[in-house]
Design a protein around this motif. Sequence first.
Motif, PDB file in Angstrom:
ATOM      1  N   THR A   1       0.866  -1.172   0.000  1.00 53.04           N
ATOM      2  CA  THR A   1       0.000   0.000   0.000  1.00 53.04           C
ATOM      3  C   THR A   1       0.907   1.227   0.000  1.00 53.04           C
TER       4      THR A   1
ATOM      5  N   ARG B   1       3.732   9.946   3.893  1.00 48.25           N
ATOM      6  CA  ARG B   1       2.735   9.362   2.993  1.00 48.25           C
ATOM      7  C   ARG B   1       2.285  10.374   1.942  1.00 48.25           C
TER       8      ARG B   1
ATOM      9  N   GLU C   1       0.905   3.520   2.185  1.00 47.00           N
ATOM     10  CA  GLU C   1       1.368   3.679   3.561  1.00 47.00           C
ATOM     11  C   GLU C   1       2.567   2.778   3.847  1.00 47.00           C
ATOM     12  N   GLU C   2       2.498   1.523   3.397  1.00 44.36           N
ATOM     13  CA  GLU C   2       3.601   0.583   3.612  1.00 44.36           C
ATOM     14  C   GLU C   2       4.852   1.017   2.847  1.00 44.36           C
TER      15      GLU C   2
ATOM     16  N   GLU D   1       6.479   3.950   4.540  1.00 44.66           N
ATOM     17  CA  GLU D   1       7.201   3.498   5.727  1.00 44.66           C
ATOM     18  C   GLU D   1       8.533   2.865   5.332  1.00 44.66           C
TER      19      GLU D   1
END
Length: 74
Positions: free
Chosen positions: A16, A28, A18-19, A22
């Motif tokens: 995703t 983001r 978000e992943e 990270e």
Amino acid sequence: MSAPPLAANTAPAFLTVEEAAELLRVNRKTLYEAIRLEQVPGVARLGRILRIHRDTLLTWSPGNSRPALGDTKS
């Protein structure tokens, strides 16, 4: 309780936003902007859903040949 940090070797094949943010250690919103500017390789759009191919992202090395991640200046 938050999820443990995402490690490159345990991440799923498609991430995703978000992943991926990270994993890259970027905000983001910065990653969304870079995707909008087509600066990030391996992005798959499934309708409104975005997924980023992990292996492509990990082998991608943004360098001086391109603007900084999310930078709109050319």
